[in-house]
Design a protein around this motif. Structure first.
Motif, short mmCIF file in Angstrom:
data_model
loop_
_atom_site.label_atom_id
_atom_site.label_comp_id
_atom_site.label_asym_id
_atom_site.label_seq_id
_atom_site.Cartn_x
_atom_site.Cartn_y
_atom_site.Cartn_z
N PRO A 4 0.78 -1.13 -0.08
CA PRO A 4 -0.01 -0.17 0.00
C PRO A 4 0.98 1.26 0.00
CG PRO A 4 -0.70 -1.68 1.76
CD PRO A 4 0.64 -1.87 1.08
N ALA A 17 -2.01 11.41 10.37
CA ALA A 17 -2.61 9.96 9.74
C ALA A 17 -1.50 8.99 9.69
CB ALA A 17 -3.34 10.45 8.46
N GLU A 20 -0.69 7.07 12.58
CA GLU A 20 -1.90 6.12 13.07
C GLU A 20 -1.47 4.97 12.00
OE1 GLU A 20 -3.59 6.55 15.69
OE2 GLU A 20 -3.19 8.66 15.81
N LEU A 24 -0.87 0.98 12.89
CA LEU A 24 -1.97 0.15 12.50
C LEU A 24 -1.46 -1.12 11.59
CD1 LEU A 24 -5.24 2.08 11.39
CD2 LEU A 24 -4.95 0.27 13.27
N VAL A 25 -0.56 -0.88 10.49
CA VAL A 25 -0.27 -1.76 9.63
C VAL A 25 1.24 -1.94 9.55
CG1 VAL A 25 -2.22 -1.27 8.33
CG2 VAL A 25 0.22 -0.26 7.48
N LEU A 56 -4.25 6.50 1.07
CA LEU A 56 -3.62 5.32 1.08
C LEU A 56 -4.41 4.63 -0.16
CD1 LEU A 56 -1.96 3.58 2.76
CD2 LEU A 56 -4.08 2.30 3.53
N THR A 58 -4.44 1.12 -1.79
CA THR A 58 -4.16 -0.14 -1.34
C THR A 58 -3.63 -1.05 -2.17
OG1 THR A 58 -6.40 -1.00 -1.91
CG2 THR A 58 -6.16 0.00 0.20
N ASN A 60 -4.36 -3.43 -3.93
CA ASN A 60 -5.32 -3.81 -5.20
C ASN A 60 -5.95 -2.30 -5.94
OD1 ASN A 60 -7.27 -2.69 -3.32
ND2 ASN A 60 -8.02 -5.03 -2.86
N HIS A 62 -7.25 0.28 -4.48
CA HIS A 62 -8.34 1.36 -4.22
C HIS A 62 -7.75 2.35 -3.28
CE1 HIS A 62 -11.11 -2.35 -4.85
NE2 HIS A 62 -10.91 -1.78 -5.96
N VAL A 63 -8.31 3.76 -3.32
CA VAL A 63 -8.05 4.62 -2.80
C VAL A 63 -9.13 4.77 -1.32
CG1 VAL A 63 -7.51 7.30 -2.83
CG2 VAL A 63 -7.47 5.85 -4.97
N LEU A 64 -7.83 5.06 -0.37
CA LEU A 64 -8.80 5.39 0.62
C LEU A 64 -8.39 6.87 1.19
CD1 LEU A 64 -8.34 2.18 2.97
CD2 LEU A 64 -10.37 3.04 1.76
N HIS A 65 -9.21 7.73 1.12
CA HIS A 65 -8.81 9.28 1.41
C HIS A 65 -9.23 9.20 3.10
CE1 HIS A 65 -9.81 9.90 -2.87
NE2 HIS A 65 -8.70 10.71 -2.72
N ILE A 66 -8.18 9.75 3.59
CA ILE A 66 -8.01 9.75 5.16
C ILE A 66 -8.11 11.12 5.61
CG2 ILE A 66 -6.81 8.76 7.28
CD1 ILE A 66 -5.92 6.66 5.39
N ASN A 67 -9.12 11.50 6.35
CA ASN A 67 -9.09 12.87 6.80
C ASN A 67 -9.05 13.79 5.55
OD1 ASN A 67 -9.93 11.90 9.40
ND2 ASN A 67 -7.78 12.01 10.19
#
Lengths: 77, 77
Positions: A4, A17, A20, A24-25, A56, A58, A60, A62-67
């Motif tokens: 990722p 972020a 954190e 987490l990972v 982030l 991932t 595969n 995919h986009v995770l927009h964090i805050n």
């Protein structure tokens, strides 16, 4: 498998972020890209669908927009 | 240590984010709360600072708002 990718721009929201996500990972499981310092990678981030940082992508794709720290347009400026 | 809590409300954005987070950190490392089904837990989420779902509250109590599915106000309705 591609790690990722955590995209950020050094903003306070990004730094929080990042901390954190590392908790987490695990830092060994993340590729971290500072788009403020590596502007040549902005277009790759956009191709993944990144609209703002921190984000982030991932393994595969995919986009995770964090805050919300800053838009990519702000990072380009 | 308290597990990170993933709050969601069953929305498509939530389901996608849940899948990505499970891939990232492992389902055994997450507590998952569906606020649409457990409305009595909305106030606890608000106390953590959750404004919208999906959101992850980390073990140290910080909130990561991930993408945007719905506001907590929408979930209450």
């Amino acid at each position: 498998m591609q790690k990722p990718i955590f995209y950020h721009a050094g903003c306070p929201v990004c730094v929080g972020a990042e901390s954190e996500l590392i908790d987490l990972v695990g830092i060994e499981n993340l590729e971290i890209v500072h788009l403020g310092e590596k502007k040549e990678q902005i277009s790759a981030a956009e191709d993944f669908g990144v609209k703002s940082v921190p984000a982030l992508v991932t393994s595969n794709g995919h986009v995770l927009h964090i805050n919300y720290g800053a838009s990519l347009e702000d990072v380009k400026a």
